[in-house]
Design a protein around this motif. Structure first.
Motif, PDB file in Angstrom:
ATOM      1  N   ASN A  19       9.256  42.253 102.890  1.00 28.19           N
ATOM      2  CA  ASN A  19       9.448  41.040 102.079  1.00 28.19           C
ATOM      3  C   ASN A  19       8.787  41.140 100.710  1.00 28.19           C
ATOM      4  OD1 ASN A  19       6.738  40.642 102.620  1.00 28.19           O
ATOM      5  ND2 ASN A  19       7.023  38.854 103.927  1.00 28.19           N
ATOM      6  N   ASP A  68       9.012  44.318 108.163  1.00 27.31           N
ATOM      7  CA  ASP A  68       9.348  43.112 107.394  1.00 27.31           C
ATOM      8  C   ASP A  68       9.098  43.405 105.917  1.00 27.31           C
ATOM      9  OD1 ASP A  68       9.608  40.637 106.281  1.00 27.31           O
ATOM     10  OD2 ASP A  68       7.885  39.743 107.294  1.00 27.31           O
ATOM     11  N   VAL A  94       5.859  41.084  99.626  1.00 23.59           N
ATOM     12  CA  VAL A  94       4.741  40.227  99.233  1.00 23.59           C
ATOM     13  C   VAL A  94       3.602  40.361 100.246  1.00 23.59           C
ATOM     14  CG1 VAL A  94       5.558  38.130 100.408  1.00 23.59           C
ATOM     15  CG2 VAL A  94       4.148  37.910  98.361  1.00 23.59           C
ATOM     16  N   THR A  95       2.386  40.362  99.751  1.00 24.67           N
ATOM     17  CA  THR A  95       1.193  40.287 100.601  1.00 24.67           C
ATOM     18  C   THR A  95       0.291  39.206 100.011  1.00 24.67           C
ATOM     19  OG1 THR A  95      -0.036  41.926  99.333  1.00 24.67           O
ATOM     20  CG2 THR A  95       1.295  42.768 101.146  1.00 24.67           C
ATOM     21  N   ASP A 132       4.146  44.411 105.306  1.00 25.16           N
ATOM     22  CA  ASP A 132       3.682  45.335 104.258  1.00 25.16           C
ATOM     23  C   ASP A 132       2.226  45.738 104.496  1.00 25.16           C
ATOM     24  OD1 ASP A 132       6.100  45.099 102.457  1.00 25.16           O
ATOM     25  OD2 ASP A 132       5.443  43.015 102.475  1.00 25.16           O
TER      26      ASP A 132
HETATM   27 MG   LIG Z   1       4.772  41.178 103.258  1.00 24.16          MG
END
Ligand SMILES: [Mg+2]
Ligand SMILES: Cc1ncc(C[n+]2csc(CCOP(=O)(O)OP(=O)(O)O)c2C)c(N)n1
Length: 290
Positions: free
Chosen positions: A206, A204, A208-209, A176
């Motif tokens: 996902n 990817d 979230v960072t 991200d």
């Molecule tokens: Mg991420």
């Protein structure tokens, strides 16, 4: 007499989980680093290195090798695990073979230590098999566009009918954070304009960072944006589904006009079961029901 305990599960699952546990152990030993992304992306790394990439571990500088760039450089231990398990051999900075492994288990045990072959972020010409230095998010994917341009330039210059010397593909794994960086959009725009069909970015996704859920700061429709850049966009709904990954990479190789973005939905830190992280409903953990 010694006995060997073989982990349960099919061979693919054992390999993927071996990547995960190497990542866990390296970060635990270093007491620093990020195992979550290597764990989430372990199946993607495995599918690529086991089945998709054309490369020779004994000849890591073969000019027509497919390139793999880990743009999410904070997940470096994923790359070290892959280099170790694929038994890639080492070359020195002058690109001469030196007769040892690129990354040994002992190298992984020194992850993030001063002078280690496994530094916190991958370093080009420090650890052989690392194709680009990454860490600043977006840098690796931008580098990969240059590599895909090089693939086309070398093909145009050296290939003759019946003598295809150069046709290598370039894969870049991004997260991200890479997707949020402006440099990635500029590079993607150029890649779409040039129709770099040898280029495959794997996102990817996902959600979230570092600061938390991506919903805090990032809500653009990535597929629509890349379609607008002239890319071929495909999606894998579960990073653990090797068959879906295989189909996505086939779609990439079948595409002759446009670069490809594979959006992969994944779970950061996928694998261990804790009381606070219930199993995702879509897939069994560790490849088996417990
Ligand atoms: Mg991420
Ligand atoms: C240009 C840049 N800005 C900030 C950072 C610090 N940083 C390292 S990882 C990270 C978050 C990455 O999030 P993501 O790419 O989604 O990776 P994930 O947490 O999912 O592994 C940030 C902000 C960086 N490496 N590069």
């Amino acid at each position: 007499m010694t006995t060997t305990t073989r982990p349960s599960g099919d061979l693919d699952t054992i390999c993927v989980n071996t990547i995960r546990t190497l990542a866990i152990d390296a970060v635990e030993k270093a007491n620093s680093g990020r195992p979550g992304t290597p764990m989430g992306m372990a199946p993607v790394g495995y599918q690529l290195w086991q089945r998709e990439l054309r490369f020779d571990p004994a000849d890591p500088i073969w000019p027509n090798r497919d390139r793999f760039v880990l743009s999410e450089g904070h997940a470096s231990v994923l790359l070290y695990a892959l280099l170790h398990l694929a038994q890639v051999t080492a070359v020195n900075p002058a690109y001469e073979t030196v007769g040892r492994a690129s990354v040994t288990l002992d190298d992984i045990k020194t992850f993030r230590e001063l002078g280690s072959r496994c530094p916190g972020h991958p370093e080009y010409r420090w650890t052989s098999g690392v194709e680009a230095t990454t860490g600043p998010l977006g840098q690796g994917v931008a580098n990969s566009v240059g590599m895909a341009i090089a693939s086309r330039c070398q093909a145009d210059r050296y290939n003759k009918p019946g003598f295809e010397l150069f046709d290598f593909d370039v894969y870049a794994l991004m997260g991200d954070g890479c997707m949020m960086e402006g440099i990635s959009d500029e590079a993607a725009s150029l890649a779409g304009h040039l129709g770099l069909s040898k280029l495959c970015w794997i996102y990817d996704n996902n959600h979230v960072t570092i600061e938390g859920n991506t919903a805090l700061a990032f809500s653009e429709d990535v597929g629509a944006v890349f379609s607008g850049y002239g890319w071929n966009v495909t999606r894998v709904a579960d990073a653990n589904n090797l068959g879906s990954l295989s189909k996505a990479f086939q779609i990439f190789r079948d595409e002759a006009e446009r670069p490809t973005l594979v959006i992969v939905d994944s779970h950061i830190g996928y694998g261990p079961r804790t009381s606070s992280t219930p199993a995702p409903p879509t897939a069994s953990r560790w490849g088996q029901r417990r």
